[in-house]
Design a protein around this motif. Structure first.
Motif, mmCIF file in Angstrom:
data_model
loop_
_atom_site.group_PDB
_atom_site.id
_atom_site.type_symbol
_atom_site.label_atom_id
_atom_site.label_comp_id
_atom_site.label_asym_id
_atom_site.label_seq_id
_atom_site.Cartn_x
_atom_site.Cartn_y
_atom_site.Cartn_z
ATOM 1 N N SER A 195 0.810 -1.241 0.139
ATOM 2 C CA SER A 195 -0.094 0.010 -0.163
ATOM 3 C C SER A 195 0.780 1.251 0.061
ATOM 4 O O SER A 195 0.437 2.260 -0.525
ATOM 5 C CB SER A 195 -1.007 0.083 1.187
ATOM 6 O OG SER A 195 -0.097 -0.060 2.374
ATOM 7 N N GLY A 196 2.133 1.143 0.683
ATOM 8 C CA GLY A 196 2.880 2.183 0.582
ATOM 9 C C GLY A 196 3.432 2.788 -0.732
ATOM 10 O O GLY A 196 3.571 3.793 -1.168
ATOM 11 N N ILE A 197 3.598 1.733 -1.728
ATOM 12 C CA ILE A 197 4.283 1.745 -2.905
ATOM 13 C C ILE A 197 3.147 2.247 -3.703
ATOM 14 O O ILE A 197 3.167 3.375 -4.448
ATOM 15 C CB ILE A 197 4.741 0.479 -3.506
ATOM 16 C CG1 ILE A 197 5.830 0.165 -2.887
ATOM 17 C CG2 ILE A 197 4.876 0.702 -4.943
ATOM 18 C CD1 ILE A 197 6.754 -1.137 -3.253
ATOM 19 N N ALA A 198 1.796 1.856 -3.642
ATOM 20 C CA ALA A 198 0.650 2.160 -4.400
ATOM 21 C C ALA A 198 0.004 3.643 -4.107
ATOM 22 O O ALA A 198 -0.206 4.251 -5.126
ATOM 23 C CB ALA A 198 -0.429 1.358 -4.222
ATOM 24 N N ALA A 199 0.420 4.009 -3.067
ATOM 25 C CA ALA A 199 -0.130 5.217 -2.493
ATOM 26 C C ALA A 199 0.964 6.343 -2.276
ATOM 27 O O ALA A 199 0.773 7.431 -1.525
ATOM 28 C CB ALA A 199 -0.958 5.394 -1.218
ATOM 29 N N SER A 200 2.219 6.044 -2.709
ATOM 30 C CA SER A 200 3.137 7.020 -2.675
ATOM 31 C C SER A 200 3.658 7.532 -1.462
ATOM 32 O O SER A 200 3.880 8.500 -1.143
ATOM 33 C CB SER A 200 2.798 8.108 -3.582
ATOM 34 O OG SER A 200 2.501 7.769 -4.842
ATOM 35 N N ALA A 201 3.543 6.627 -0.509
ATOM 36 C CA ALA A 201 4.120 6.958 0.704
ATOM 37 C C ALA A 201 5.431 7.461 0.993
ATOM 38 O O ALA A 201 6.359 6.930 -0.139
ATOM 39 C CB ALA A 201 3.822 5.926 1.933
ATOM 40 N N ASP A 202 5.899 8.131 1.848
ATOM 41 C CA ASP A 202 7.320 8.715 2.109
ATOM 42 C C ASP A 202 8.093 7.805 2.949
ATOM 43 O O ASP A 202 9.259 7.638 2.702
ATOM 44 C CB ASP A 202 7.230 10.184 2.658
ATOM 45 C CG ASP A 202 6.865 11.209 1.732
ATOM 46 O OD1 ASP A 202 7.329 11.634 0.723
ATOM 47 O OD2 ASP A 202 5.688 11.684 2.014
ATOM 48 N N VAL A 203 7.261 7.309 3.923
ATOM 49 C CA VAL A 203 8.142 6.287 4.757
ATOM 50 C C VAL A 203 7.287 4.917 4.964
ATOM 51 O O VAL A 203 6.018 5.034 5.243
ATOM 52 C CB VAL A 203 8.009 6.947 6.269
ATOM 53 C CG1 VAL A 203 9.053 6.097 7.168
ATOM 54 C CG2 VAL A 203 8.987 8.546 5.966
ATOM 55 N N VAL A 204 7.827 3.955 4.912
ATOM 56 C CA VAL A 204 7.133 2.681 5.166
ATOM 57 C C VAL A 204 8.110 1.991 6.305
ATOM 58 O O VAL A 204 9.205 1.494 6.184
ATOM 59 C CB VAL A 204 7.201 1.804 4.018
ATOM 60 C CG1 VAL A 204 6.412 0.318 4.239
ATOM 61 C CG2 VAL A 204 6.065 2.483 2.962
ATOM 62 N N LEU A 205 7.368 1.701 7.383
ATOM 63 C CA LEU A 205 8.135 0.807 8.492
ATOM 64 C C LEU A 205 7.573 -0.449 8.657
ATOM 65 O O LEU A 205 6.363 -0.463 8.879
ATOM 66 C CB LEU A 205 8.119 1.868 9.955
ATOM 67 C CG LEU A 205 8.394 3.352 9.618
ATOM 68 C CD1 LEU A 205 8.264 4.054 10.907
ATOM 69 C CD2 LEU A 205 9.975 3.276 9.096
#
Length: 394
Positions: A195-205
């Motif tokens: 979901s972080g990749i799909a929604a253009s997240a800045d930080v994924v922990l």
């Protein structure tokens, strides 16, 4: 032939699709299907009535589009697996005897169990008792069985999370805020990563990559300094903060469960960065609602393939998705090792190439890495005597 089906553990989108595919394929063979209510509990007698029903194509027609499960489910009850000090698993003998009595009385020639790792371990004990059992893996966490590429429910959860982040981003941008989104996943980071990749997240922990909070703060400050208005942080519930899981005490059973890292991280980030920070726990919205098309189709396929395995008298196995094909492995193999995100995998490298921060590198380290990957500029030199090519100089 009379066969049974039940689902146990947490619900997820796609269970009804499995049931519909299973019932449809069974009736193509003139078999009867009995559905048990509320997981394995449906195998136990209940005062004043039975805990199962005959499932027909009429009852299950088009339920593939519905979330939840028409059979109900539970992750508590009498079938908790006990592990002794030697590592051997077991279920209460009296409970097992009652379940076997129900299966014998109904004349079941096979039992299909839809569930996660806990349900699969219970099914394995049934198999060891000589009962004809087949497992169908389901979890939004996508962490069951290294032999399976995906479990149904996962893609639906990722879609919900991605859309939620898209919505949260607009308010974050308006107020120049850091937004922390806590997602499910248990001890795996699949939902957070995808979901972080799909929604253009800045930080994924995620749990699989240990993060340093100081490095996360350093990277966020660098992005803010570059003029970026909003910062989106996606954190998996099983990620460790300062080397420890963040848990909340369950008032229902008096046990601790994962949860609360979003709130804790939000307060720390605001304190350390000085930027206004808010958090959102998506919670059970990730498990609810209608399944996406991928999970509907995968669920249907699993249900149909389970009937084929029964026809071949192949029991003690779990279905898996391997590439484009649905196959099977032993239940032992299915529960032997959870499927976790590999830190050096292609999907993680893809995220790094997009500039996603995992908290294991500072802003300077990330910049140096990107610089190191860039090819050196080529120097060209033309001889004064060289003749211009056709069209050159026009």
């Amino acid at each position: 032939m009379i066969i049974g089906i039940l689902n146990s553990g947490g619900d997820c989108p796609g269970i009804n699709a499995v049931i519909e595919g299973f019932v449809s394929a069974a009736y193509q063979r003139a078999w009867r299907v009995i559905g048990f209510h509320d997981g394995f509990e449906g195998l136990l007698p209940m005062a004043g009535g039975r805990r199962y029903e005959l499932l027909t194509p009429m009852k299950t027609h088009k339920i593939r589009a519905f979330g939840g499960t028409i059979l109900g489910t539970t992750n508590t009850g009498n079938f908790n697996v006990h592990v002794n000090k030697f590592g051997s698993a077991s279920i209460d003998k009296e409970t097992m005897a009652k379940a076997k009595k129900t299966i014998t009385a109904l004349g079941l020639q096979a039992l299909v169990v839809i569930g996660g790792d806990g349900s699969a371990k219970t099914a394995q004990l049934f198999s060891e008792e000589g009962l004809p059992v087949i497992c169908i893996p389901k979890t939004i966490n996508n962490d069951l069985c290294t032999a399976s590429d995906y479990t149904f429910g996962f893609q639906s959860a990722v879609s919900v999370v991605s859309e939620s982040i898209d919505r949260i981003r607009t308010t974050a941008n308006a107020h120049k805020r850091i937004m922390v989104i806590e997602v499910m996943g248990n001890l795996s980071g699949w939902i957070a990563l995808h979901s972080g990749i799909a929604a253009s997240a800045d930080v994924v922990l995620i749990p699989e990559i240990e993060f340093d909070l100081d490095k996360v703060v350093d990277c966020i400050k660098a992005r803010k300094a570059s003029g970026q208005r909003e910062i989106i942080v996606v954190v998996a519930e099983g990620a460790k903060l300062n080397g420890k899981w963040v848990t909340v005490k369950s008032t229902e059973r008096g046990e601790e469960r994962l949860g609360g890292i979003g709130n804790r991280l939000c307060r720390l980030l605001q304190e350390l960065t000085g930027f206004t920070t808010r958090y959102c726990v998506l919670g059970h919205t990730q498990r609810g609602g209608s399944p996406c098309s991928f999970d509907r189709i995968l669920g249907i396929r699993f249900g149909v393939e389970a009937v084929k395995l029964i026809e071949q008298k192949r029991f003690g196995v779990s279905l898996v998705l391997n590439g484009p094909q649905v196959g099977s492995v032993s239940i032992d193999e299915a529960v032997a090792q959870p499927r976790m995100v590999q830190p050096d995998s292609q999907i993680v490298q893809t995220a790094r190439e997009l500039g996603i921060i995992f908290g294991d590198r500072s802003a300077a380290e990330m910049a140096a890495e990107i610089k190191g990957k860039a090819p050196a500029a080529k120097r060209t030199c033309k001889s004064k005597s060289a003749k211009p090519s056709a069209g050159e100089g026009k």
